[in-house]
Design an enzyme around this catalytic site. Structure first.
Site, short mmCIF file in Angstrom:
data_model
loop_
_atom_site.label_atom_id
_atom_site.label_comp_id
_atom_site.label_asym_id
_atom_site.label_seq_id
_atom_site.Cartn_x
_atom_site.Cartn_y
_atom_site.Cartn_z
N GLU A 86 0.84 -1.21 0.00
CA GLU A 86 0.00 0.00 0.00
C GLU A 86 0.87 1.26 0.00
O GLU A 86 0.55 2.24 -0.66
CB GLU A 86 -0.96 0.00 1.18
CG GLU A 86 -1.94 1.15 1.16
CD GLU A 86 -2.86 1.16 -0.05
OE1 GLU A 86 -3.13 2.27 -0.57
OE2 GLU A 86 -3.32 0.09 -0.50
N GLU A 145 1.02 6.27 -7.19
CA GLU A 145 -0.09 7.17 -7.50
C GLU A 145 0.32 8.63 -7.37
O GLU A 145 -0.05 9.46 -8.20
CB GLU A 145 -1.28 6.88 -6.58
CG GLU A 145 -1.99 5.59 -6.90
CD GLU A 145 -3.17 5.32 -5.99
OE1 GLU A 145 -3.33 6.02 -4.96
OE2 GLU A 145 -3.95 4.41 -6.30
#
Length: 138
Positions: free
Chosen positions: A76, A83
């Site tokens: 994550e 991102e």
């Protein structure tokens, strides 16, 4: 190299260990504040830990469970990094390659989470089955 060039090359570098540690902690706080999925991963990671205590799992099983939980959390972190970099590059404008990169990064988290569920199932399903048999078969 004179002293001015040396000092310029160190711009942005941490001056000491405590400074580096502070920046690392800032990153951890940021991801927990800003990324809902990170909070979910940590929350769901507590479930197998609770089951591990309840079932008194072996040392090796503890290691596998903790490894898997941290593996999902690490993925994550990496997904969030990808991102953020993609958004920086495309300035939040839509681009099919940006979407592709972000989807693949998110997919890596999903694959890791599935792996973790499989490992947890291998560890816990026999324990649940034994508990079930003890409760209903005397």
């Amino acid at each position: 190299m004179d002293s001015k060039e040396t000092s310029k090359s160190k711009v942005g570098k941490n001056s000491n260990f405590l400074s580096s540690l502070r920046h690392a902690l800032d990153g951890i706080v940021t991801i927990f504040k800003e990324e809902r999925n990170m909070r979910y991963h940590v929350l769901f990671g507590l479930l197998p830990l609770g089951l591990a205590v309840f079932f008194r799992v072996s040392g090796v099983e503890w290691i596998l469970l903790i490894f898997c939980i941290f593996f999902v959390i690490l993925m994550e972190f990496l997904n969030t990094i990808f991102e953020t970099i993609v958004d920086l590059i495309v300035d939040k404008n839509y681009h099919i390659l940006a979407k592709r990169a972000k989807d693949i990064a998110a997919g890596s988290v999903l694959v890791t989470a599935i792996f973790t569920v499989i490992v947890a199932s291998i560890i816990f399903l026999p324990k649940f089955w034994k508990l079930y048999q003890e409760m209903f078969n005397g």
